[in-house]
Design a protein around this motif. Structure first.
Motif, PDB file in Angstrom:
ATOM      1  N   LEU A 109       6.567   1.827  -4.494  1.00  0.00           N
ATOM      2  CA  LEU A 109       5.858   2.538  -3.434  1.00  0.00           C
ATOM      3  C   LEU A 109       6.826   3.402  -2.627  1.00  0.00           C
ATOM      4  CD1 LEU A 109       3.471  -0.317  -2.218  1.00  0.00           C
ATOM      5  CD2 LEU A 109       3.056   1.416  -3.990  1.00  0.00           C
ATOM      6  N   GLU A 110       8.013   2.884  -2.392  1.00  0.00           N
ATOM      7  CA  GLU A 110       9.049   3.645  -1.674  1.00  0.00           C
ATOM      8  C   GLU A 110       9.453   4.885  -2.477  1.00  0.00           C
ATOM      9  OE1 GLU A 110      11.491   4.473   1.535  1.00  0.00           O
ATOM     10  OE2 GLU A 110       9.955   2.921   1.385  1.00  0.00           O
ATOM     11  N   ILE A 120      -0.392   6.551  -0.307  1.00  0.00           N
ATOM     12  CA  ILE A 120       0.016   5.503  -1.237  1.00  0.00           C
ATOM     13  C   ILE A 120      -0.827   4.273  -0.911  1.00  0.00           C
ATOM     14  CG2 ILE A 120       1.944   4.096  -2.056  1.00  0.00           C
ATOM     15  CD1 ILE A 120       3.753   6.439  -0.941  1.00  0.00           C
ATOM     16  N   TRP A 121      -1.656   3.908  -1.880  1.00  0.00           N
ATOM     17  CA  TRP A 121      -2.603   2.824  -1.674  1.00  0.00           C
ATOM     18  C   TRP A 121      -2.287   1.663  -2.605  1.00  0.00           C
ATOM     19  CZ3 TRP A 121      -7.673   6.109  -2.385  1.00  0.00           C
ATOM     20  CH2 TRP A 121      -7.784   7.029  -1.340  1.00  0.00           C
ATOM     21  N   PHE A 130      -6.935  -4.300   0.937  1.00  0.00           N
ATOM     22  CA  PHE A 130      -6.365  -2.965   0.766  1.00  0.00           C
ATOM     23  C   PHE A 130      -5.131  -2.841   1.646  1.00  0.00           C
ATOM     24  CE2 PHE A 130     -10.832  -0.956   0.136  1.00  0.00           C
ATOM     25  CZ  PHE A 130     -10.735  -1.053  -1.240  1.00  0.00           C
ATOM     26  N   PHE A 131      -4.175  -2.070   1.157  1.00  0.00           N
ATOM     27  CA  PHE A 131      -2.975  -1.752   1.932  1.00  0.00           C
ATOM     28  C   PHE A 131      -2.660  -0.282   1.748  1.00  0.00           C
ATOM     29  CE2 PHE A 131      -2.764  -6.143   0.627  1.00  0.00           C
ATOM     30  CZ  PHE A 131      -2.349  -6.817   1.760  1.00  0.00           C
ATOM     31  N   VAL A 132      -2.023   0.294   2.756  1.00  0.00           N
ATOM     32  CA  VAL A 132      -1.414   1.615   2.615  1.00  0.00           C
ATOM     33  C   VAL A 132       0.076   1.434   2.842  1.00  0.00           C
ATOM     34  CG1 VAL A 132      -3.464   2.927   3.291  1.00  0.00           C
ATOM     35  CG2 VAL A 132      -1.803   2.275   5.033  1.00  0.00           C
ATOM     36  N   TYR A 133       0.836   2.286   2.185  1.00  0.00           N
ATOM     37  CA  TYR A 133       2.284   2.246   2.339  1.00  0.00           C
ATOM     38  C   TYR A 133       2.722   3.577   2.907  1.00  0.00           C
ATOM     39  CZ  TYR A 133       7.144   1.119   1.399  1.00  0.00           C
ATOM     40  OH  TYR A 133       8.481   0.832   1.544  1.00  0.00           O
ATOM     41  N   ASP A 134       3.536   3.509   3.974  1.00  0.00           N
ATOM     42  CA  ASP A 134       4.069   4.736   4.566  1.00  0.00           C
ATOM     43  C   ASP A 134       5.519   4.492   4.971  1.00  0.00           C
ATOM     44  OD1 ASP A 134       4.016   3.358   7.034  1.00  0.00           O
ATOM     45  OD2 ASP A 134       2.132   4.284   7.646  1.00  0.00           O
ATOM     46  N   ALA A 135       6.094   5.410   5.718  1.00  0.00           N
ATOM     47  CA  ALA A 135       7.503   5.327   6.096  1.00  0.00           C
ATOM     48  C   ALA A 135       7.828   4.067   6.901  1.00  0.00           C
ATOM     49  CB  ALA A 135       7.911   6.571   6.876  1.00  0.00           C
ATOM     50  N   THR A 136       6.813   3.440   7.485  1.00  0.00           N
ATOM     51  CA  THR A 136       7.056   2.223   8.272  1.00  0.00           C
ATOM     52  C   THR A 136       6.752   0.953   7.491  1.00  0.00           C
ATOM     53  OG1 THR A 136       4.850   2.255   9.268  1.00  0.00           O
ATOM     54  CG2 THR A 136       6.606   3.453  10.439  1.00  0.00           C
ATOM     55  N   GLY A 137       6.329   1.082   6.248  1.00  0.00           N
ATOM     56  CA  GLY A 137       6.101  -0.095   5.423  1.00  0.00           C
ATOM     57  C   GLY A 137       4.676  -0.243   4.936  1.00  0.00           C
ATOM     58  N   LEU A 138       4.344  -1.463   4.566  1.00  0.00           N
ATOM     59  CA  LEU A 138       3.048  -1.807   3.996  1.00  0.00           C
ATOM     60  C   LEU A 138       2.133  -2.317   5.104  1.00  0.00           C
ATOM     61  CD1 LEU A 138       1.734  -1.968   1.136  1.00  0.00           C
ATOM     62  CD2 LEU A 138       2.494  -4.353   1.062  1.00  0.00           C
ATOM     63  N   HIS A 139       0.916  -1.769   5.174  1.00  0.00           N
ATOM     64  CA  HIS A 139      -0.015  -2.125   6.244  1.00  0.00           C
ATOM     65  C   HIS A 139      -1.388  -2.420   5.655  1.00  0.00           C
ATOM     66  CE1 HIS A 139       2.990  -0.439   8.962  1.00  0.00           C
ATOM     67  NE2 HIS A 139       3.040   0.582   8.144  1.00  0.00           N
ATOM     68  N   GLU A 140      -1.955  -3.551   6.032  1.00  0.00           N
ATOM     69  CA  GLU A 140      -3.311  -3.864   5.587  1.00  0.00           C
ATOM     70  C   GLU A 140      -4.294  -2.957   6.320  1.00  0.00           C
ATOM     71  OE1 GLU A 140      -6.481  -7.542   5.147  1.00  0.00           O
ATOM     72  OE2 GLU A 140      -4.445  -7.977   5.847  1.00  0.00           O
ATOM     73  N   VAL A 141      -5.283  -2.467   5.586  1.00  0.00           N
ATOM     74  CA  VAL A 141      -6.321  -1.606   6.162  1.00  0.00           C
ATOM     75  C   VAL A 141      -7.687  -2.105   5.691  1.00  0.00           C
ATOM     76  CG1 VAL A 141      -4.862   0.456   6.381  1.00  0.00           C
ATOM     77  CG2 VAL A 141      -6.121   0.055   4.254  1.00  0.00           C
TER      78      VAL A 141
END
Length: 162
Positions: A109-110, A120-121, A130-141
């Motif tokens: 993902l990185e 990035i899902w 579900f999770f999204v991945y961004d510059a701050t890491g993995l986040h549940e959505v």
């Protein structure tokens, strides 16, 4: 194995990724993984004509000159043209397989972030999350959204009861 060799090789079973000269097996999904991947791709494919984006499933993508990744599903703003796209998709979607390790998945993902993928899902079929991945890491959505196209995928739609 060279890049040229990799690009001209067909593997038994699931296709493999290519990382700096090493051919890397991807974890085989089970039925639940396959159904979730199909559900995501099917719903996105239904929107292609009206939204104008382009959806592919398990297509090799050239992340760098020596690295090829294979997202479970990818969304491009339009047909990428090349059989092995080298421009980042708008979204890369991974579905966790039972044997996937979060550390390996996080590295992948990185890599998508550094390549320029905007969305990035990650879907976890076993936990129905579900999770999204961004510059701050993995986040549940609670849902996956593609705001550029007013597209939302809900858990109820993707994690259907069989």
């Amino acid at each position: 194995m060279s890049v040229e060799e990799y690009l001209h090789t067909t593997f038994d079973g699931a296709d493999r990724e290519y990382l700096d000269g090493e051919v890397v097996e991807r974890n085989m999904g089970n039925k639940t993984h396959g159904r979730v991947q199909l559900s995501i791709a099917y719903r996105l494919k239904q929107l292609e004509a009206t939204k104008g984006f382009y959806v592919v499933v398990e297509v090799r993508q050239q992340v760098s000159s020596t690295r090829y990744r294979i997202p479970d599903v990818a969304i491009f703003p339009r047909d990428p043209g090349d059989e092995v796209p080298s421009t980042p998709p708008l979204a890369a979607i991974e579905v966790l397989s039972p044997d996937d390790r979060i550390g390996y998945m996080t590295d992948k993902l990185e890599e998508y972030i550094h390549w320029g993928v905007r969305h990035i899902w990650l879907a976890d079929p076993e936990r129905r999350k579900f999770f999204v991945y961004d510059a701050t890491g993995l986040h549940e959505v609670s849902e996956l959204t593609l705001p550029e196209y007013a597209v939302t995928l809900t858990k109820a739609a993707i994690f259907e009861k069989e």
